[in-house]
Design a protein around this motif. Sequence first.
Motif, PDB file in Angstrom:
ATOM      1  N   ILE A   5       0.840  -1.208   0.000  1.00 25.34           N
ATOM      2  CA  ILE A   5       0.000   0.000   0.000  1.00 25.34           C
ATOM      3  C   ILE A   5       0.868   1.248   0.000  1.00 25.34           C
ATOM      4  CG2 ILE A   5      -1.667   1.312   1.364  1.00 25.34           C
ATOM      5  CD1 ILE A   5      -2.812  -1.401   2.284  1.00 25.34           C
ATOM      6  N   HIS A   6       1.935   1.222   0.792  1.00 26.55           N
ATOM      7  CA  HIS A   6       2.814   2.387   0.840  1.00 26.55           C
ATOM      8  C   HIS A   6       3.570   2.581  -0.476  1.00 26.55           C
ATOM      9  CE1 HIS A   6       2.392   1.672   5.289  1.00 26.55           C
ATOM     10  NE2 HIS A   6       1.905   2.883   5.108  1.00 26.55           N
ATOM     11  N   LYS A   7       3.931   1.485  -1.130  1.00 25.47           N
ATOM     12  CA  LYS A   7       4.569   1.605  -2.442  1.00 25.47           C
ATOM     13  C   LYS A   7       3.601   2.175  -3.469  1.00 25.47           C
ATOM     14  CE  LYS A   7       7.927  -2.071  -1.802  1.00 25.47           C
ATOM     15  NZ  LYS A   7       8.374  -3.410  -2.213  1.00 25.47           N
ATOM     16  N   LEU A   8       2.334   1.783  -3.363  1.00 27.07           N
ATOM     17  CA  LEU A   8       1.319   2.316  -4.264  1.00 27.07           C
ATOM     18  C   LEU A   8       1.110   3.814  -4.015  1.00 27.07           C
ATOM     19  CD1 LEU A   8      -0.847   1.681  -6.427  1.00 27.07           C
ATOM     20  CD2 LEU A   8      -2.439   1.338  -4.528  1.00 27.07           C
ATOM     21  N   ILE A   9       1.066   4.206  -2.744  1.00 26.89           N
ATOM     22  CA  ILE A   9       0.923   5.624  -2.402  1.00 26.89           C
ATOM     23  C   ILE A   9       2.121   6.412  -2.919  1.00 26.89           C
ATOM     24  CG2 ILE A   9       0.877   7.267  -0.472  1.00 26.89           C
ATOM     25  CD1 ILE A   9      -0.777   5.210   1.071  1.00 26.89           C
ATOM     26  N   LEU A  10       3.327   5.833  -2.797  1.00 29.56           N
ATOM     27  CA  LEU A  10       4.531   6.495  -3.294  1.00 29.56           C
ATOM     28  C   LEU A  10       4.479   6.671  -4.806  1.00 29.56           C
ATOM     29  CD1 LEU A  10       7.365   7.569  -2.501  1.00 29.56           C
ATOM     30  CD2 LEU A  10       8.219   5.284  -3.004  1.00 29.56           C
ATOM     31  N   THR A  11       4.042   5.646  -5.513  1.00 33.65           N
ATOM     32  CA  THR A  11       3.946   5.724  -6.972  1.00 33.65           C
ATOM     33  C   THR A  11       2.917   6.765  -7.394  1.00 33.65           C
ATOM     34  OG1 THR A  11       4.525   3.383  -7.109  1.00 33.65           O
ATOM     35  CG2 THR A  11       3.528   4.373  -9.060  1.00 33.65           C
ATOM     36  N   VAL A  12       1.752   6.751  -6.756  1.00 36.57           N
ATOM     37  CA  VAL A  12       0.714   7.736  -7.082  1.00 36.57           C
ATOM     38  C   VAL A  12       1.199   9.145  -6.748  1.00 36.57           C
ATOM     39  CG1 VAL A  12      -1.608   8.525  -6.453  1.00 36.57           C
ATOM     40  CG2 VAL A  12      -1.184   6.106  -6.880  1.00 36.57           C
ATOM     41  N   GLY A  13       1.922   9.282  -5.638  1.00 35.53           N
ATOM     42  CA  GLY A  13       2.452  10.590  -5.260  1.00 35.53           C
ATOM     43  C   GLY A  13       3.442  11.131  -6.280  1.00 35.53           C
ATOM     44  N   LEU A  53       3.414  16.092  -2.444  1.00 34.13           N
ATOM     45  CA  LEU A  53       4.569  16.113  -1.559  1.00 34.13           C
ATOM     46  C   LEU A  53       4.278  15.383  -0.252  1.00 34.13           C
ATOM     47  CD1 LEU A  53       7.445  17.219  -0.944  1.00 34.13           C
ATOM     48  CD2 LEU A  53       6.300  19.205   0.045  1.00 34.13           C
ATOM     49  N   PHE A  54       3.123  15.645   0.344  1.00 32.48           N
ATOM     50  CA  PHE A  54       2.772  14.977   1.586  1.00 32.48           C
ATOM     51  C   PHE A  54       2.543  13.474   1.383  1.00 32.48           C
ATOM     52  CE2 PHE A  54       1.694  19.285   3.168  1.00 32.48           C
ATOM     53  CZ  PHE A  54       2.540  19.255   4.273  1.00 32.48           C
ATOM     54  N   MET A  55       1.995  13.088   0.243  1.00 34.99           N
ATOM     55  CA  MET A  55       1.831  11.664  -0.053  1.00 34.99           C
ATOM     56  C   MET A  55       3.191  10.978  -0.148  1.00 34.99           C
ATOM     57  SD  MET A  55      -1.229  11.739  -2.871  1.00 34.99           S
ATOM     58  CE  MET A  55      -1.028  10.043  -3.341  1.00 34.99           C
ATOM     59  N   ILE A  56       4.132  11.615  -0.820  1.00 34.54           N
ATOM     60  CA  ILE A  56       5.472  11.056  -0.978  1.00 34.54           C
ATOM     61  C   ILE A  56       6.174  10.956   0.373  1.00 34.54           C
ATOM     62  CG2 ILE A  56       7.762  11.510  -1.955  1.00 34.54           C
ATOM     63  CD1 ILE A  56       6.284  12.696  -4.402  1.00 34.54           C
ATOM     64  N   MET A  57       6.069  12.018   1.178  1.00 32.59           N
ATOM     65  CA  MET A  57       6.716  11.997   2.491  1.00 32.59           C
ATOM     66  C   MET A  57       6.134  10.899   3.371  1.00 32.59           C
ATOM     67  SD  MET A  57       7.544  15.964   3.518  1.00 32.59           S
ATOM     68  CE  MET A  57       5.877  16.312   3.971  1.00 32.59           C
ATOM     69  N   TYR A  58       4.825  10.742   3.371  1.00 31.55           N
ATOM     70  CA  TYR A  58       4.179   9.707   4.175  1.00 31.55           C
ATOM     71  C   TYR A  58       4.641   8.318   3.752  1.00 31.55           C
ATOM     72  CZ  TYR A  58       0.547   6.591   5.903  1.00 31.55           C
ATOM     73  OH  TYR A  58      -0.106   5.546   6.493  1.00 31.55           O
ATOM     74  N   ALA A  59       4.669   8.074   2.450  1.00 33.06           N
ATOM     75  CA  ALA A  59       5.050   6.745   1.954  1.00 33.06           C
ATOM     76  C   ALA A  59       6.517   6.450   2.231  1.00 33.06           C
ATOM     77  CB  ALA A  59       4.757   6.642   0.460  1.00 33.06           C
ATOM     78  N   VAL A  60       7.379   7.425   2.043  1.00 33.25           N
ATOM     79  CA  VAL A  60       8.810   7.198   2.268  1.00 33.25           C
ATOM     80  C   VAL A  60       9.091   6.937   3.738  1.00 33.25           C
ATOM     81  CG1 VAL A  60      11.053   8.363   2.268  1.00 33.25           C
ATOM     82  CG2 VAL A  60       9.633   8.422   0.238  1.00 33.25           C
ATOM     83  N   LEU A  61       8.429   7.674   4.621  1.00 37.92           N
ATOM     84  CA  LEU A  61       8.647   7.455   6.057  1.00 37.92           C
ATOM     85  C   LEU A  61       8.174   6.078   6.499  1.00 37.92           C
ATOM     86  CD1 LEU A  61       7.760  10.924   7.571  1.00 37.92           C
ATOM     87  CD2 LEU A  61       9.987   9.827   7.454  1.00 37.92           C
ATOM     88  N   ASN A  62       7.141   5.556   5.887  1.00 33.97           N
ATOM     89  CA  ASN A  62       6.656   4.232   6.259  1.00 33.97           C
ATOM     90  C   ASN A  62       7.437   3.105   5.581  1.00 33.97           C
ATOM     91  OD1 ASN A  62       4.487   4.631   8.153  1.00 33.97           O
ATOM     92  ND2 ASN A  62       3.462   5.697   6.497  1.00 33.97           N
ATOM     93  N   LEU A  63       8.044   3.382   4.452  1.00 30.70           N
ATOM     94  CA  LEU A  63       8.841   2.366   3.774  1.00 30.70           C
ATOM     95  C   LEU A  63      10.268   2.304   4.293  1.00 30.70           C
ATOM     96  CD1 LEU A  63       7.707   2.784   0.062  1.00 30.70           C
ATOM     97  CD2 LEU A  63       7.282   0.841   1.557  1.00 30.70           C
ATOM     98  N   ALA A  64      10.734   3.365   4.932  1.00 29.67           N
ATOM     99  CA  ALA A  64      12.132   3.441   5.359  1.00 29.67           C
ATOM    100  C   ALA A  64      12.457   2.443   6.457  1.00 29.67           C
ATOM    101  CB  ALA A  64      12.463   4.855   5.821  1.00 29.67           C
ATOM    102  N   GLY A  65      11.494   2.073   7.261  1.00 27.54           N
ATOM    103  CA  GLY A  65      11.754   1.119   8.340  1.00 27.54           C
ATOM    104  C   GLY A  65      11.943   1.831   9.665  1.00 27.54           C
TER     105      GLY A  65
END
Length: 108
Positions: A5-13, A53-65
Motif C-alpha cells: 500500500i505504501h509503495k502504491l501511495i509512493l507511486t501515485v504521489g 509532496l505529503f503523499m510522498i513523504m508519508y510513503a517514504v517514512l513508512n517504507l524506510a523502516g
Amino acid sequence: MAGTIHKLILTVGFLSMFHAAYSAAQHHSYLRLNELEFTRLPFDIILQAITSLFMIMYAVLNLAGEFKEIRASADLDNKSWETFRNVPSFYTFCHRGQSLLYQNPVST
C-alpha cells in the motif's frame, strides 16, 4: 500487505507530482503564447503539488523502516563497562615487551 500500500501511495504521489510539474510548464507556455504576464501558478496546481509532496513523504517514512535514535549512546545503554574494554581488535600478542624478558641485565 502494508508495504504494498505504501509503495502504491509512493507511486501515485510521484505520478501526481510529475503531473503538477507538467501542468505548471503548460500553464507557463500558455501565458507566454498569449503574451500574458506570469504572476503565480493557479491554485489547483499548487494544491496538487503540496498534496503530492505529503503523499510522498508519508510513503517514504513508512517504507524506510525503523529509525535509530540520534543520541550516540542510545545503542550503548545496555552494555556494561567491561564490554567496552574487551575489544578483540586491540589484542596484541607480539609486542616489544616480550623482548624485555630475554635481555641480559646490564652489568655495572
